[in-house]
Design a protein around this motif. Structure first.
Motif, PDB file in Angstrom:
ATOM      1  N   PRO A  82       0.892  -1.266  -0.041  1.00  0.00           N
ATOM      2  CA  PRO A  82      -0.142   0.156  -0.105  1.00  0.00           C
ATOM      3  C   PRO A  82       0.830   1.273   0.058  1.00  0.00           C
ATOM      4  N   VAL A  83       0.393   2.476  -0.529  1.00  0.00           N
ATOM      5  CA  VAL A  83       1.025   3.353  -0.763  1.00  0.00           C
ATOM      6  C   VAL A  83       0.141   4.823   0.104  1.00  0.00           C
ATOM      7  N   VAL A  84       0.692   5.482   0.788  1.00  0.00           N
ATOM      8  CA  VAL A  84       0.067   6.671   1.502  1.00  0.00           C
ATOM      9  C   VAL A  84       0.660   7.902   1.052  1.00  0.00           C
ATOM     10  N   LEU A  85       0.093   8.696   0.513  1.00  0.00           N
ATOM     11  CA  LEU A  85       0.544  10.105  -0.563  1.00  0.00           C
ATOM     12  C   LEU A  85       0.337  11.343   0.375  1.00  0.00           C
ATOM     13  N   LEU A  86       1.310  12.040   0.631  1.00  0.00           N
ATOM     14  CA  LEU A  86       0.809  13.325   0.960  1.00  0.00           C
ATOM     15  C   LEU A  86       0.874  14.618  -0.085  1.00  0.00           C
ATOM     16  N   ALA A  87      -0.301  15.025   0.049  1.00  0.00           N
ATOM     17  CA  ALA A  87      -0.478  15.885  -1.173  1.00  0.00           C
ATOM     18  C   ALA A  87      -1.415  17.182  -0.614  1.00  0.00           C
ATOM     19  N   HIS A  88      -0.978  18.405  -0.923  1.00  0.00           N
ATOM     20  CA  HIS A  88      -1.642  19.524  -0.156  1.00  0.00           C
ATOM     21  C   HIS A  88      -3.023  19.574  -0.414  1.00  0.00           C
ATOM     22  N   GLN A  89      -3.436  19.716  -1.695  1.00  0.00           N
ATOM     23  CA  GLN A  89      -4.646  19.823  -2.207  1.00  0.00           C
ATOM     24  C   GLN A  89      -5.493  18.497  -2.628  1.00  0.00           C
ATOM     25  N   PRO A  90      -6.611  18.418  -2.049  1.00  0.00           N
ATOM     26  CA  PRO A  90      -7.651  17.153  -2.442  1.00  0.00           C
ATOM     27  C   PRO A  90      -7.582  16.947  -3.748  1.00  0.00           C
ATOM     28  N   VAL A  91      -7.607  17.912  -4.658  1.00  0.00           N
ATOM     29  CA  VAL A  91      -7.892  17.849  -5.866  1.00  0.00           C
ATOM     30  C   VAL A  91      -6.765  16.880  -6.609  1.00  0.00           C
ATOM     31  N   GLN A  92      -5.632  17.032  -6.031  1.00  0.00           N
ATOM     32  CA  GLN A  92      -4.505  16.152  -6.426  1.00  0.00           C
ATOM     33  C   GLN A  92      -4.818  14.419  -6.446  1.00  0.00           C
ATOM     34  N   VAL A  93      -5.873  14.200  -5.836  1.00  0.00           N
ATOM     35  CA  VAL A  93      -6.161  12.712  -5.841  1.00  0.00           C
ATOM     36  C   VAL A  93      -6.682  12.082  -7.171  1.00  0.00           C
ATOM     37  N   ARG A  94      -7.158  12.956  -7.892  1.00  0.00           N
ATOM     38  CA  ARG A  94      -7.377  12.413  -9.244  1.00  0.00           C
ATOM     39  C   ARG A  94      -6.366  11.888 -10.171  1.00  0.00           C
ATOM     40  N   GLU A  95      -5.058  12.654  -9.819  1.00  0.00           N
ATOM     41  CA  GLU A  95      -3.685  12.009 -10.553  1.00  0.00           C
ATOM     42  C   GLU A  95      -3.295  10.800  -9.674  1.00  0.00           C
ATOM     43  N   ALA A  96      -3.617  10.777  -8.348  1.00  0.00           N
ATOM     44  CA  ALA A  96      -3.064   9.741  -7.407  1.00  0.00           C
ATOM     45  C   ALA A  96      -3.791   8.445  -7.786  1.00  0.00           C
ATOM     46  N   ALA A  97      -5.121   8.771  -7.879  1.00  0.00           N
ATOM     47  CA  ALA A  97      -6.043   7.702  -8.222  1.00  0.00           C
ATOM     48  C   ALA A  97      -5.603   6.794  -9.498  1.00  0.00           C
ATOM     49  N   LYS A  98      -5.144   7.371 -10.530  1.00  0.00           N
ATOM     50  CA  LYS A  98      -4.757   6.856 -11.677  1.00  0.00           C
ATOM     51  C   LYS A  98      -3.435   6.005 -11.542  1.00  0.00           C
ATOM     52  N   ARG A  99      -2.794   6.281 -10.455  1.00  0.00           N
ATOM     53  CA  ARG A  99      -1.585   5.599 -10.084  1.00  0.00           C
ATOM     54  C   ARG A  99      -1.612   4.661  -9.049  1.00  0.00           C
ATOM     55  N   GLY A 100      -2.699   4.198  -8.647  1.00  0.00           N
ATOM     56  CA  GLY A 100      -3.192   3.265  -7.512  1.00  0.00           C
ATOM     57  C   GLY A 100      -2.795   3.783  -6.236  1.00  0.00           C
ATOM     58  N   VAL A 101      -2.950   4.964  -5.884  1.00  0.00           N
ATOM     59  CA  VAL A 101      -2.585   5.306  -4.398  1.00  0.00           C
ATOM     60  C   VAL A 101      -3.721   4.564  -3.650  1.00  0.00           C
ATOM     61  N   ASP A 102      -3.495   4.434  -2.498  1.00  0.00           N
ATOM     62  CA  ASP A 102      -4.416   3.783  -1.501  1.00  0.00           C
ATOM     63  C   ASP A 102      -5.183   4.881  -0.660  1.00  0.00           C
ATOM     64  N   LEU A 103      -4.262   5.656  -0.259  1.00  0.00           N
ATOM     65  CA  LEU A 103      -4.561   6.608   0.708  1.00  0.00           C
ATOM     66  C   LEU A 103      -4.166   8.113   0.394  1.00  0.00           C
ATOM     67  N   GLN A 104      -4.588   9.066   0.351  1.00  0.00           N
ATOM     68  CA  GLN A 104      -3.998  10.548   0.066  1.00  0.00           C
ATOM     69  C   GLN A 104      -4.551  11.323   1.455  1.00  0.00           C
ATOM     70  N   LEU A 105      -3.465  11.954   2.077  1.00  0.00           N
ATOM     71  CA  LEU A 105      -3.442  12.782   3.058  1.00  0.00           C
ATOM     72  C   LEU A 105      -3.387  14.335   2.676  1.00  0.00           C
ATOM     73  N   SER A 106      -4.331  15.463   2.679  1.00  0.00           N
ATOM     74  CA  SER A 106      -4.297  16.593   2.318  1.00  0.00           C
ATOM     75  C   SER A 106      -4.913  17.728   3.347  1.00  0.00           C
ATOM     76  N   GLY A 107      -4.973  18.935   2.899  1.00  0.00           N
ATOM     77  CA  GLY A 107      -5.269  20.113   3.609  1.00  0.00           C
ATOM     78  C   GLY A 107      -6.027  21.049   2.724  1.00  0.00           C
ATOM     79  N   HIS A 108      -5.686  22.112   2.921  1.00  0.00           N
ATOM     80  CA  HIS A 108      -5.718  23.351   1.932  1.00  0.00           C
ATOM     81  C   HIS A 108      -7.333  23.904   2.143  1.00  0.00           C
ATOM     82  N   THR A 109      -8.257  23.075   2.135  1.00  0.00           N
ATOM     83  CA  THR A 109      -9.505  23.843   2.137  1.00  0.00           C
ATOM     84  C   THR A 109     -10.109  24.670   3.334  1.00  0.00           C
ATOM     85  N   HIS A 110      -9.308  24.345   4.427  1.00  0.00           N
ATOM     86  CA  HIS A 110      -9.900  24.896   5.806  1.00  0.00           C
ATOM     87  C   HIS A 110     -10.930  24.433   6.140  1.00  0.00           C
TER      88      HIS A 110
END
Length: 425
Positions: free
Chosen positions: A335-363
């Motif tokens: 499994p891979v856990v990805l740190l990426a500031h903006q949730p919108v980056q999950v779309r690229e992460a999903a294409k590469r099989g990321v299991d979990l993305q941790l984000s912020g940005h929206t407050h």
């Protein structure tokens, strides 16, 4: 510059509306109206000055302007909002007042009728001068008595002011108080059962700057250390200022304690504040930047991948996210856990099989009803969700940007607990 101009126009319109309802409608021509007009103009200039000096880091001048300016920014927003809502009862009360005056003063005829018409026109002119409203032009309705019009305008102005003061005060206590500690279990299908229970402290959007300094960092470090986690993930927007201005405020980060260390990815505000110097400073403090890269996290003979990508705003600085560099060539069974500031980056992460993305940005939207606008840009406003098959957790952040006010989106620090799919069964 474009943002500043748009902000100036929007705030100018808001302050004009506030002036119209709180000054023009509640005063008669004279000294009181001139003083009120001057106050509104001063408050508008104060907001613009706060925005202009908001990047002066922890400087005394920046803080002296930012505190009242940004507090009033929240006040102006909610005051305009409440006054807009009060337009409905205002219209009803004025209509009722017109009808009562019509019933109380029968229409005269002949010379007396002419005199009555002249008196009505005079009343209408006086009422319009005191309120900024055009006189009523209905045949069967006389204008509202100027005294009653002033009473209605002043009563609604007081109601709007009291409501605004209450909401802003509550929001300030939320923003300036301790962040809420959330505990979020996340099940990963590929996770080895020996890693079940692995705990990651997620903190984002600390926003050190003219309003938040060293004491804020010390509180966050203390709260994270109390959780005794395995790993700390700082997912962007740490600062609003340079290392020279805020290095001392960030220094307590060196005291973070966890089993496998602390890691950081850039947010958009790092690029506004000088990303390269900050990345070097964080590395010196023991907070390890992940710049489009990954590493293996091991415990009890089992492991998962921890990866981090730069914020999308880095593209304008020649330092954008590179998902292929960070994720290509890894073992897909792990499994891979990805740190990426903006949730919108999950779309690229999903294409590469990321299991979990941790984000912020929206407050989390920070101030209601801005919650409703987050969805126009981001797939997740707050909390845990699944996007294109990848789970993404979005923190509300531990600080704030702009007004030191949070309404409906309390600041948080989250402890994400990774779980094996059969854990607890």
């Amino acid at each position: 510059m474009l943002f500043f101009v748009l902000f100036a126009v929007v705030m100018g319109a808001a302050h004009y509306y506030i002036w119209k309802r709180l000054v023009l409608a509640t005063t008669r021509p004279g000294r009181g109206r001139r003083v009120g007009t001057g106050v509104v103009v001063f408050l508008y200039l104060l907001v613009m000055a706060a925005l202009a000096t908001g990047r002066l880091g922890g400087s005394g001048f920046g803080a002296a302007v930012a505190w009242p300016g940004f507090l009033w920014l929240a006040g102006a927003f909610y005051l305009a909002l409440f006054l807009g809502v009060l337009e409905v009862p205002r219209a009803v009360l004025l209509r009722v007042a017109r009808r009562r005056r019509t019933r109380g003063r029968p229409v005269a005829v002949g010379a007396a009728g002419a005199r009555a018409s002249a008196e009505s026109a005079a009343d209408a002119a006086e009422g319009a001068a005191g309120s900024g409203e055009p006189p009523a032009d209905g045949i069967d309705e006389r204008p509202v008595d100027p005294g009653r019009r002033l009473f209605i305008a002043r009563s609604l102005a007081v109601a709007g002011g009291v409501a605004t003061a209450g909401v802003v005060t509550f929001g300030a206590t939320q923003a300036l108080g301790d962040p809420v500690v959330k505990r979020v279990p996340v099940t990963l299908g590929k996770l080895d059962q020996r890693l079940s229970g692995y705990r990651i402290a997620v903190v984002s959007d600390i926003h050190l700057g003219p309003l938040l300094g060293r004491a804020h960092t010390e509180r966050i470090v203390r709260m994270i250390n109390e959780q005794r986690v395995d790993l700390v993930a700082v997912v962007g927007d740490l600062v609003d200022g340079t290392v020279a201005e805020l290095g001392e405020a960030a220094a307590p980060l060196r005291d973070l304690v966890s089993t496998h260390g602390s890691f950081f990815v850039t947010g958009n505000h790092e690029y506004y504040s000088g990303a390269e110097p900050w990345l070097a400073e964080l590395e010196r403090l023991g907070v390890n930047p992940l710049r489009n890269e990954r590493l293996a996290i091991e415990r009890a003979g089992a492991s998962f991948d921890l990866a981090g990508v730069n914020d999308v705003n880095g593209e304008g600085f020649g330092d954008g996210p590179d998902f292929d560099r960070a994720l290509a060539g890894r073992d897909p069974a792990r499994p891979v856990v990805l740190l990426a500031h903006q949730p919108v980056q999950v779309r690229e992460a999903a294409k590469r099989g990321v299991d979990l993305q941790l984000s912020g940005h929206t407050h989390g939207g920070q101030m209601f009803p801005f919650h409703l606008a987050v969805g126009l840009q981001q797939p997740v406003r707050s909390g845990l969700a699944t996007v294109d098959g990848t789970q993404v957790y979005t923190s509300n952040g531990a600080g704030f940007w702009g007004p030191p006010v949070r309404v409906g989106a309390a600041p948080d620090i989250t402890v994400v607990e990774l779980r094996h799919k059969f854990a607890g069964r």
